[in-house]
Enzyme design. Structure first.
Site, PDB file in Angstrom:
ATOM      1  N   CYS A   1     -48.131 -38.641 -38.529  1.00 39.66           N
ATOM      2  CA  CYS A   1     -49.317 -39.435 -38.870  1.00 39.66           C
ATOM      3  C   CYS A   1     -49.999 -38.934 -40.136  1.00 39.66           C
ATOM      4  O   CYS A   1     -50.906 -39.588 -40.647  1.00 39.66           O
ATOM      5  CB  CYS A   1     -50.299 -39.430 -37.710  1.00 39.66           C
ATOM      6  SG  CYS A   1     -49.514 -39.316 -36.106  1.00 39.66           S
TER       7      CYS A   1
ATOM      8  N   HIS B   1     -54.297 -48.032 -37.089  1.00 34.51           N
ATOM      9  CA  HIS B   1     -53.567 -46.810 -37.421  1.00 34.51           C
ATOM     10  C   HIS B   1     -52.072 -47.080 -37.642  1.00 34.51           C
ATOM     11  O   HIS B   1     -51.247 -46.740 -36.819  1.00 34.51           O
ATOM     12  CB  HIS B   1     -53.778 -45.784 -36.293  1.00 34.51           C
ATOM     13  CG  HIS B   1     -53.154 -44.454 -36.538  1.00 34.51           C
ATOM     14  ND1 HIS B   1     -52.936 -43.927 -37.803  1.00 34.51           N
ATOM     15  CD2 HIS B   1     -52.689 -43.515 -35.670  1.00 34.51           C
ATOM     16  CE1 HIS B   1     -52.358 -42.730 -37.678  1.00 34.51           C
ATOM     17  NE2 HIS B   1     -52.199 -42.469 -36.407  1.00 34.51           N
TER      18      HIS B   1
END
Ligand SMILES: [Zn+2]
Lengths: 387, 132
Positions: free
Chosen positions: A87, A336
């Site tokens: 991420c 996200h």
């Protein structure tokens, strides 16, 4: 080293974008950024792209060349490099671009991030995301990504005075900001009740404690500060670029509830820029889960350990608070798309520092920070930007 | 995740019997095994070490949404366990969701961990049960 500036930014809307392919997404963001910078394709010296798992999500590797090709740059043969740190891929892509420009090796550099996550079923995306942790010793025994952050929350709530309502307020605040962001995946406000009555995902975390599965792409264009005014009247300076690593597994950390890599990257960024927390006008932190925002605020030094829940509840992190956190809506409400998130954070801070953030504008913002986490804290990138 | 046979077989001593390593120079124990002591570095001396498996729950959760391989087992208790010899590991607990507590003593039990679909490979390994 040369000073570096952001001269243009672009971002797709975030969400479940059924009509957009992986390729459409990054071409859209890239074109927006180049148009914003007033840069032509042939002027680009290098391209970095953050992407976590196109291999798992769309069965495509070799993303660097693919992106350069579909951006219409194949005949220019520019160096195109994929950067991966789960991420934190976007944050590291930005940092690689900063290093390239600062070193003098390249002048005009694009840093991008892209993730297309909704082309696989949700069980498959849960499994792909679990690859951000240790596959052999966490994923193998049934640890999901929310499950690992849930264990941080259990540890934290056992040691510090964080209430269920304070934790929920992180999501409520981020949805309030997301409702004012035209690119956000979720543009509606929610209440504390929405969070604490949503279904349990991994105790004590509920559905509204978790960031969503998202498609999206973002891109920024960098140049040496001395050349920035050739392209824009509002260059944004990169005041610090820091990165840190830690154990891949959560269970091997010195302290389950402290992301030591956040602490290290934050300190390095403050040391490099000569700034402190009181100089920061807004910060985009990595709130993949509500508990992650609580930890980030503390680990970056905006308050002491154990105080972020009360600070959030009292409004200090709200748009009009002492230190606005996640004005974009954060990962929770803005969405996200993992590889794109670190670049979107830069996109948001640049908008704020240019005074172009509309209804979520932080009055007089001059210095902003971004904080991007890979896995449960094994990689962290922190950047400080200023007018 | 569908693991190759060799990839799983390679770790059978660790997954079935909790075989890790220890550094005879400084006495630290490593699970999963390390072949290089982070503290003694090249001066260290690494040998195999079988852990007792007894330990204490450090933190925990109940997984209610799982990846495909574990979907049929939800809800299940997941915890970080600190082994008595020092290292911490992530493991499933064989107990009811409301039974788990921080500080709870646990012991290892040999169990099925997951399966690749209905007719696929079954993976075994160590889970933990309340010790008292
Ligand atoms: Zn040693």
């Amino acid at each position: 080293m040369r000073d570096v500036a952001v001269i243009g930014t672009g971002c797709t809307t975030f969400g479940e974008k059924w009509n957009s392919s992986f390729r459409n997404l990054f071409v859209e963001a890239g074109i927006l950024a180049l148009e914003d910078a007033g840069v032509a394709g042939e002027q680009i010296d290098g391209l970095y792209v953050g992407n976590m798992s196109a291999g798992r999500f769309v069965e495509q590797e070799h993303i660097g060349a693919l992106i350069a090709d579909y951006a219409g740059l194949a005949s220019h043969h520019i160096p195109a490099t994929r950067v991966e740190a789960a991420c934190a891929s976007g944050g590291l892509s930005f940092r690689q671009a900063v290093i390239a420009v600062a070193s003098g090796m390249e002048d005009i550099v694009v840093a991008a991030g892209v993730e297309k996550m909704t082309d696989v079923a949700s069980g498959a995306s849960v499994d792909a995301l679990a690859g951000a942790a240790d596959r052999e010793w966490e994923g193998f025994v049934g640890a999901t990504f929310p499950g690992l952050y849930a264990m941080i929350a259990t540890d934290y709530m056992n040691r510090y005075p964080l209430t269920r309502e304070q934790l929920a307020q992180v999501a409520v605040k981020n949805h309030y900001n997301g409702a004012r962001n035209p690119i956000a995946q979720f543009r509606q406000e929610i209440s504390i009740d929405t969070v604490i009555k949503s279904s349990l995902v991994a105790d004590p975390l509920r559905l509204f404690d978790c960031s969503p599965i998202t498609d999206g792409a973002a891109a920024v264009v960098l140049a040496p500060l001395e050349r920035a005014r050739e392209f824009t009247d509002t260059p944004i300076k990169v005041l610090a670029s820091a990165q840190a690593s830690d154990t891949i597994t959560l269970h091997d950390r010195r302290d389950i509830s402290t992301l030591d890599a956040t602490v290290a990257a934050g300190r390095r960024a403050f040391a490099a820029s000569g700034l402190s927390t009181t100089d920061i006008d807004l910060v985009e932190v990595h709130d993949c889960f509500t508990i992650a925002e609580i930890c980030a605020i503390e680990d970056l030094g905006f308050c002491r350990k154990g105080e972020a829940g009360r600070m959030t509840w009292e409004g200090a992190t709200a748009l009009n608070g002492d230190i606005p956190v996640n004005t974009s809506g954060g990962l929770k409400a803005c969405g996200h798309p993992v590889g794109a998130t670190g670049i979107k954070q830069v996109f948001e801070v640049v908008q704020q520092l240019r005074g172009e953030a509309g209804k979520r504008q932080v009055e007089g913002a001059e210095i902003g920070m971004t904080h991007n986490v890979g896995g449960t804290g094994a990689t962290v990138a922190v950047h400080i930007l200023g007018v | 995740m569908a693991m190759s046979v060799a990839r799983f077989w390679r770790k059978i001593p660790q997954r079935y019997n909790l075989v890790g390593t220890t550094c005879t120079r400084c006495g630290q124990c490593f699970f999963p095994p390390r072949s290089f002591c982070p503290d003694c570095r090249r001066a260290g001396n690494i040998v195999d070490y079988r852990f007792s498996g007894k330990g204490t729950v450090v933190t925990h959760t109940v997984i209610r949404t799982a990846s495909e391989q574990f979907e049929q087992m939800t809800p299940y208790v997941l915890a970080i366990v600190k082994l008595d010899e020092g290292p911490r590991i992530t493991a499933q607990l064989v107990c009811a969701p409301d039974e788990v507590r921080i500080g709870m003593r646990v012991r290892p039990v040999f169990r099925k961990i997951a399966a690749d679909g209905k007719s696929g490979v079954i993976y075994y390994g160590t889970k933990y049960a309340p010790a008292e």
